[in-house]
Design a protein around this motif. Structure first.
Motif, mmCIF file in Angstrom:
data_model
loop_
_atom_site.group_PDB
_atom_site.id
_atom_site.type_symbol
_atom_site.label_atom_id
_atom_site.label_comp_id
_atom_site.label_asym_id
_atom_site.label_seq_id
_atom_site.Cartn_x
_atom_site.Cartn_y
_atom_site.Cartn_z
ATOM 1 N N PHE A 160 11.518 -16.143 10.354
ATOM 2 C CA PHE A 160 11.943 -15.356 11.519
ATOM 3 C C PHE A 160 10.743 -14.741 12.218
ATOM 4 C CE2 PHE A 160 13.326 -11.508 13.669
ATOM 5 C CZ PHE A 160 14.465 -11.936 14.353
ATOM 6 N N THR A 161 10.632 -14.980 13.523
ATOM 7 C CA THR A 161 9.562 -14.372 14.310
ATOM 8 C C THR A 161 10.128 -13.366 15.311
ATOM 9 O OG1 THR A 161 9.664 -16.258 15.837
ATOM 10 C CG2 THR A 161 8.004 -16.332 14.085
ATOM 11 N N LYS A 162 11.222 -13.720 15.979
ATOM 12 C CA LYS A 162 11.875 -12.832 16.921
ATOM 13 C C LYS A 162 13.288 -13.335 17.191
ATOM 14 C CE LYS A 162 10.253 -15.241 21.069
ATOM 15 N NZ LYS A 162 9.573 -15.101 22.378
ATOM 16 N N TYR A 163 14.084 -12.496 17.841
ATOM 17 C CA TYR A 163 15.449 -12.887 18.207
ATOM 18 C C TYR A 163 15.384 -14.016 19.237
ATOM 19 C CZ TYR A 163 20.218 -12.552 20.057
ATOM 20 O OH TYR A 163 21.502 -12.826 20.456
ATOM 21 N N VAL A 164 16.102 -15.101 18.947
ATOM 22 C CA VAL A 164 16.185 -16.221 19.891
ATOM 23 C C VAL A 164 17.618 -16.745 19.908
ATOM 24 C CG1 VAL A 164 13.775 -16.943 19.671
ATOM 25 C CG2 VAL A 164 15.500 -17.899 18.125
ATOM 26 N N SER A 165 18.015 -17.317 21.035
ATOM 27 C CA SER A 165 19.320 -17.955 21.163
ATOM 28 C C SER A 165 19.173 -19.129 22.125
ATOM 29 C CB SER A 165 20.363 -16.955 21.680
ATOM 30 O OG SER A 165 21.648 -17.549 21.710
ATOM 31 N N TYR A 166 19.484 -20.328 21.654
ATOM 32 C CA TYR A 166 19.326 -21.519 22.475
ATOM 33 C C TYR A 166 20.350 -22.572 22.053
ATOM 34 C CZ TYR A 166 16.790 -23.183 18.333
ATOM 35 O OH TYR A 166 16.449 -23.519 17.061
ATOM 36 N N VAL A 167 20.508 -23.597 22.877
ATOM 37 C CA VAL A 167 21.462 -24.668 22.614
ATOM 38 C C VAL A 167 20.701 -25.945 22.293
ATOM 39 C CG1 VAL A 167 23.327 -26.084 23.566
ATOM 40 C CG2 VAL A 167 23.208 -23.644 24.115
ATOM 41 N N ASP A 168 21.101 -26.613 21.226
ATOM 42 C CA ASP A 168 20.465 -27.862 20.801
ATOM 43 C C ASP A 168 21.547 -28.854 20.392
ATOM 44 O OD1 ASP A 168 18.687 -29.808 19.967
ATOM 45 O OD2 ASP A 168 18.305 -28.861 18.017
ATOM 46 N N ASN A 169 21.701 -29.928 21.192
ATOM 47 C CA ASN A 169 22.698 -30.972 20.900
ATOM 48 C C ASN A 169 24.108 -30.408 20.727
ATOM 49 O OD1 ASN A 169 20.816 -33.114 20.959
ATOM 50 N ND2 ASN A 169 20.210 -32.694 18.826
ATOM 51 N N GLY A 170 24.500 -29.552 21.636
ATOM 52 C CA GLY A 170 25.860 -29.024 21.608
ATOM 53 C C GLY A 170 26.085 -27.930 20.590
ATOM 54 N N VAL A 171 25.012 -27.437 19.962
ATOM 55 C CA VAL A 171 25.119 -26.366 18.972
ATOM 56 C C VAL A 171 24.268 -25.193 19.437
ATOM 57 C CG1 VAL A 171 24.726 -25.664 16.586
ATOM 58 C CG2 VAL A 171 25.519 -27.982 17.093
#
Length: 255
Positions: A160-171
């Protein structure tokens, strides 16, 4: 000393400050309660952790939070000053102590306020301090955007480095500090839950008197609105809000 300084150092001035800071804290309680209801979602804490991140990183909220901390300190200090002045004004106490519940709460605002202040210190040291100092664990959520199903796994500090939120292949992938786990673990301790319940009872009595008293001090207690103010003071701030906060530690204790 200027007239402005004299006005706010007088008993009436202090009561005005107490009223304004108290009403501001009442508005915070509503927002905080609504946000904390995310704890009841059955999503391994995803919604609550997203809420916690937003509340600590969105700049306007951060500015308001400093106003909140200042209000707590000012409200507490002024309460101590007013209580000491009131006690000094009647050193012999009451010859006959009234039995009415509302009068009891008004006469014991100092005790109720002390319990609430100790609660705030304990609450912030358990959660706020650990979260801001990076002492909470970390978690990764994977949400299938097609089905809505969410899975989670714990992350090590190295992952863990920092809060992240992203979409990868529908997830949708979300990596976050896991304040939810910190909360759910803490509220497995019966003595801490008992302390929270006692604090919420104190908060209920404190708000029943304080909410109505604030409007009286500010001169906003016109007979046209008095019934509404009394209703909000008793049933919303004196009953619903303390019950809402008390339900959370009880939920995790018996979950």
């Amino acid at each position: 000393m200027s007239n402005f300084s004299k006005a706010f150092s007088s008993t009436l001035g202090r009561k005005l400050i107490m009223s304004l800071t108290g009403l501001f804290l009442c508005s915070f309680l509503i927002i905080h309660l609504i946000g904390n209801f995310q704890l009841f979602k059955d999503d391994a804490g995803l919604a609550f952790n997203q809420y916690a991140h937003f509340m600590t990183n969105f700049t306007p909220i951060k500015v308001v939070s400093y106003l909140l901390y200042t209000s707590i300190i000012v409200h507490t200090v002024w309460a101590i000053i007013l209580t000491r002045k009131n006690n000094a004004a009647r050193p012999q106490g009451y010859a006959i102590k009234p039995k009415d519940g509302s009068i009891w709460s008004s006469r014991n605002m100092g005790i109720l306020g002390t319990i609430i202040f100790v609660f705030i210190v304990v609450h912030m040291s358990n959660f706020w301090f650990k979260y801001h100092q990076g002492y909470t664990p970390f978690i990764e959520y994977s949400t299938d955007l097609t089905t809505g199903a969410t899975t989670s796994r714990e992350l090590s500090a190295s992952e863990f480095t920092k809060y992240v939120s992203y979409v990868d292949n529908g997830v949708e992938i979300t990596k976050s500090e896991d304040l939810y786990l910190e909360v759910s673990t803490a509220f497995k301790q019966w003595w801490l839950v008992a302390f929270y319940i006692i604090a919420m009872v104190a908060l209920a009595f404190h708000l029943i008197h304080g909410f109505q008293s604030a409007f009286q001090t500010l001169g906003w207690d016109h007979s046209k609105y008095k019934n509404l103010i009394n209703f909000l003071g008793v049933w919303v701030f004196g009953v619903l809000i303390p019950l809402g906060f008390a339900s959370m530690p009880l939920y995790f204790l018996f979950k």
